[in-house]
Structures are given as structure tokens and as C-alpha cells.
Design a protein around this motif. Sequence first.
Motif, mmCIF file in Angstrom:
data_model
loop_
_atom_site.group_PDB
_atom_site.id
_atom_site.type_symbol
_atom_site.label_atom_id
_atom_site.label_comp_id
_atom_site.label_asym_id
_atom_site.label_seq_id
_atom_site.Cartn_x
_atom_site.Cartn_y
_atom_site.Cartn_z
ATOM 1 N N LEU A 298 -37.742 27.971 -36.151
ATOM 2 C CA LEU A 298 -36.822 26.933 -35.544
ATOM 3 C C LEU A 298 -36.161 26.359 -35.320
ATOM 4 O O LEU A 298 -35.152 26.749 -34.656
ATOM 5 N N ALA A 299 -35.088 25.881 -36.691
ATOM 6 C CA ALA A 299 -34.270 26.118 -36.696
ATOM 7 C C ALA A 299 -32.986 27.032 -36.843
ATOM 8 O O ALA A 299 -32.162 26.736 -36.311
ATOM 9 N N TYR A 300 -33.349 28.726 -37.392
ATOM 10 C CA TYR A 300 -32.343 29.247 -37.177
ATOM 11 C C TYR A 300 -32.226 29.393 -35.402
ATOM 12 O O TYR A 300 -31.215 30.047 -34.299
ATOM 13 N N LEU A 301 -33.669 29.591 -34.654
ATOM 14 C CA LEU A 301 -33.400 30.130 -33.083
ATOM 15 C C LEU A 301 -33.398 28.670 -32.048
ATOM 16 O O LEU A 301 -32.163 28.729 -31.260
ATOM 17 N N ILE A 302 -32.723 27.394 -32.473
ATOM 18 C CA ILE A 302 -31.822 26.370 -32.152
ATOM 19 C C ILE A 302 -30.554 26.436 -32.082
ATOM 20 O O ILE A 302 -29.509 25.778 -31.601
ATOM 21 N N VAL A 303 -30.451 26.883 -33.432
ATOM 22 C CA VAL A 303 -28.646 26.508 -34.365
ATOM 23 C C VAL A 303 -27.771 28.203 -33.076
ATOM 24 O O VAL A 303 -26.902 27.875 -32.555
ATOM 25 N N TRP A 304 -28.995 29.033 -33.171
ATOM 26 C CA TRP A 304 -28.118 30.435 -32.017
ATOM 27 C C TRP A 304 -28.686 30.276 -31.002
ATOM 28 O O TRP A 304 -27.282 30.919 -29.689
ATOM 29 N N THR A 305 -30.057 29.016 -30.261
ATOM 30 C CA THR A 305 -29.256 28.954 -28.848
ATOM 31 C C THR A 305 -28.194 28.472 -28.133
ATOM 32 O O THR A 305 -27.349 28.458 -27.082
ATOM 33 N N ALA A 306 -27.968 27.352 -28.845
ATOM 34 C CA ALA A 306 -26.924 26.472 -29.360
ATOM 35 C C ALA A 306 -25.659 26.975 -28.810
ATOM 36 O O ALA A 306 -25.000 26.581 -27.914
ATOM 37 N N VAL A 307 -26.030 28.354 -29.717
ATOM 38 C CA VAL A 307 -23.771 28.822 -29.947
ATOM 39 C C VAL A 307 -24.419 30.294 -28.743
ATOM 40 O O VAL A 307 -23.072 30.337 -28.714
ATOM 41 N N ARG A 308 -25.234 30.040 -28.244
ATOM 42 C CA ARG A 308 -25.175 31.906 -27.154
ATOM 43 C C ARG A 308 -25.447 30.862 -25.975
ATOM 44 O O ARG A 308 -25.605 31.752 -25.070
ATOM 45 N N THR A 309 -25.541 30.126 -25.250
ATOM 46 C CA THR A 309 -25.771 29.420 -24.107
ATOM 47 C C THR A 309 -24.808 29.881 -23.102
ATOM 48 O O THR A 309 -23.724 29.231 -23.854
ATOM 49 N N PRO A 310 -25.351 30.232 -22.232
ATOM 50 C CA PRO A 310 -24.541 31.443 -21.168
ATOM 51 C C PRO A 310 -23.524 29.897 -21.223
ATOM 52 O O PRO A 310 -23.673 28.660 -20.466
#
Length: 411
Positions: A298-310
Motif C-alpha cells: 500500500l505504501a508503494y502504491l500511494i507514493v506511485w499514485t502521488a507522483v503519477r497523478t495527472p
Amino acid sequence: MSALAVRARLSSLPTLADVWSGRRNGFGLLRLVFSVGVIIEHARPLGFHQPEPLKSLSRHQVDLGALCVAGFFLLSGLLITRSAMRTDLRRFLWARAVRILPGFWACLLVTVLVIGPIVAWRSGMSLHDYFTHPEGPWRYLRKNCALAMNQFGLSGLLADNPYPKAFDGSLWSLSSEVFCYLVVGGLAALGILRRNRAVVLVMLAGALLFMASLAVKAPHLRANIYAETGHGAYILPLIGWLSLNNLLPLMFMFGLGAAAELYRERLPIHWAIAAVCAVLFGGSMRFGGFTLIGLPALAYLIVWTAVRTPSPLTRIGAKADFSYGLYIYAFPVQQTLVLFHGTRWGFWPYVALSTAVALGMAACSWYLVEQPTLRLKDKNLDNLTPPFLHRRRKAGDVAADAAPEAQLQEA
């Protein structure tokens, strides 16, 4: 593929340091999503006296609210560690106090002076009885003003609600958040975050081993995220009541966020890794081992989503961050709406109404309290702090402090 080949492949991927720059991130959006997620999770027990479905789906390992709070702590760990490394201890502590305390104190006052009297009127209690009750407003303020929630009830109200007596149950997590701030601030002041960052990894490994010892005692590794440790609660100076059951997984997520910041030049950011983490997250939630596998995934998914947000969505929360106010006001709003039969239209209308009212209060909190007091972060503290909190500042620290502060505002 050999280990060397895998390592070479990973080293060629873009890292967190490569893809995260300035305000172009999804932190504001994610904080709002987590706040609304907490409202959704609370809606069933508060309004309908029903369990949250995700708890059953995960076989009682976790619920939606716990996931969202864990997400808050992950983002805070990343952002607060960055802040701690950019400034000295006194300014770090001052900035954290200015961000958290004014909104919290305003929430307590609004609860006892606005929401409480409305609930008392609706419940048929006179204002005299409300204010003179043994567990009335003044005791509520006195017991809770230091962030530690030592009194959740208010004048005996809400006793007939599906979730009785607790006026603002969401505030329990703030003392745990502040505890994490103090740990990071202390590590930064000692120079550990700059010179011995591996200490954070050792701390994370220790927490993971402890959680593993709890997980193996549970059937099929299905330990609850807030598993009973047998160590109970503790009263700490300036922090108050802390439960190790709640604190351990939240500190683990905070630490993962801190590690992501400390090792940002080595943390690869790629959709394939995110896909693997999504599978691990879903699998551990369903089959067991969520605290050991699901939380890091979950931690990685959150970080990935945060920096890949449109890009268009990165503007959400950049200038006006309503997430903190939404989190601290939603619970009393939901409790009050139950008294006014706000659940009569069903679950999702109740969620929508709760979110709308709480969002209005969050906007007032931001514009009337949080934003004005945040301007105090730049106040000259030279005459306000003792000498032992001063440290010589390097030119790089001063330059880093000039970076925009909006990305460092945490919920």
C-alpha cells in the motif's frame, strides 16, 4: 534473469527523486480521498450500526478507515521527513505546532459551543444542564486541549445513537501523529537522518519483526492491523494517552514514508512495480499477512499514485487544503446528522450529506483558522526558543527552506 541483471534493470528505472519535483504531485488529492474514505467507513457504524464491508472482505484484518489513516501517516512520513531535514529543530517544531494545534483547538471550541448545544437542544437537554454536566464542555476542553483525547463524551449526549457517546472519535490519531513528528524531529536534530539514514531501516525492520510475531499467532496470518499486543496504553508527557496497538502500524507506515524520502534517489517508480504491489495488496487482504505484505505494498502504491497523478489533478489542495478540517469535523457532523434523521434516505445520501456539511466546515477552518495561522510559520523565533534548540545552518539548508511550503502541509 540473474540478480545482477535485475539490479541493473532496476537501476535504469526513474526514481522518486527524478519524478517528484515542486508542487506537481497528487498529495492534496490523496489527502482528500483519504478524508472522504474515513467518512464512508464511519457511516455504517455511526449511522446504521453496521460493520464496514471491507473488514469482512479482508477477514477482519483491516477496514477502509484504517487504510485511509495509514495512508495519511505514509504521506506525513514522507513530507515531514523532508521538512525536518530542511530546517532546524525549533522551526520544525514551531511549524508542526502551527499546522496542527490552531485547527484542533478551533474544532474543540466549535464542538462545545456550536455542535454540542445543537445536540443538547435536539436531545431535550437544557443549556444549563449541558454546561454544568460533570463531563460537560469545560472538562472536555481541559481534558483534550493537549491533543491527547482523554474524554470522548460530552455531557452524556449521543447515548441513544448507534455509536453512543463519542463526539469526535477521529481525533484519537492526532497524538500518534505528533509522536511520530517528535521522533523524526529528534532524529533530524541528532544528524541521523543525514549521516546515518540506515537507522530508519533498522527501526522499520524491528517494527516488521514485531508485527510478524503477532501475525503468526493469528489464524492464517490474519492479524488485525490494530492487533492486540498485550502491552495496552501508555501516558506520555506532552502527548498523553497512546495505545501501542494503534501506534505500531501507523508508525510503520510513517517510517515507510520517511524511508521513501531518505532513499528517494534509489526508490524506482514504475507502473510494473505498482502492478505487482496491487496484486500483493489484494492477495494479502484476502488470504492473510496484510500487516506484513499489504502495508508495504500500500505504501508503494500511494507514493506511485502521488507522483503519477495527472497534471490537472495536481492543483487540488495546492492552495487550499481542506483535508485536515474534513477529517476532524466529519465525525461530529455524522453523529449530529443521525439525530436529525439524516440516515432516512439511505447510506450513500447520508455519506454525501455528511461530506457536504463537513466540507463546508473544513473550508471555514482553512480560511478562518488554518491559513491565517500558517503565516506564523515564518515568524522570527530567535528570541522565543532556548539556545539548545539552535544549530548552525548550512547554505544548502537555507536554500531548501526557500522552496514552496504548500507541498509540506500535512493532514
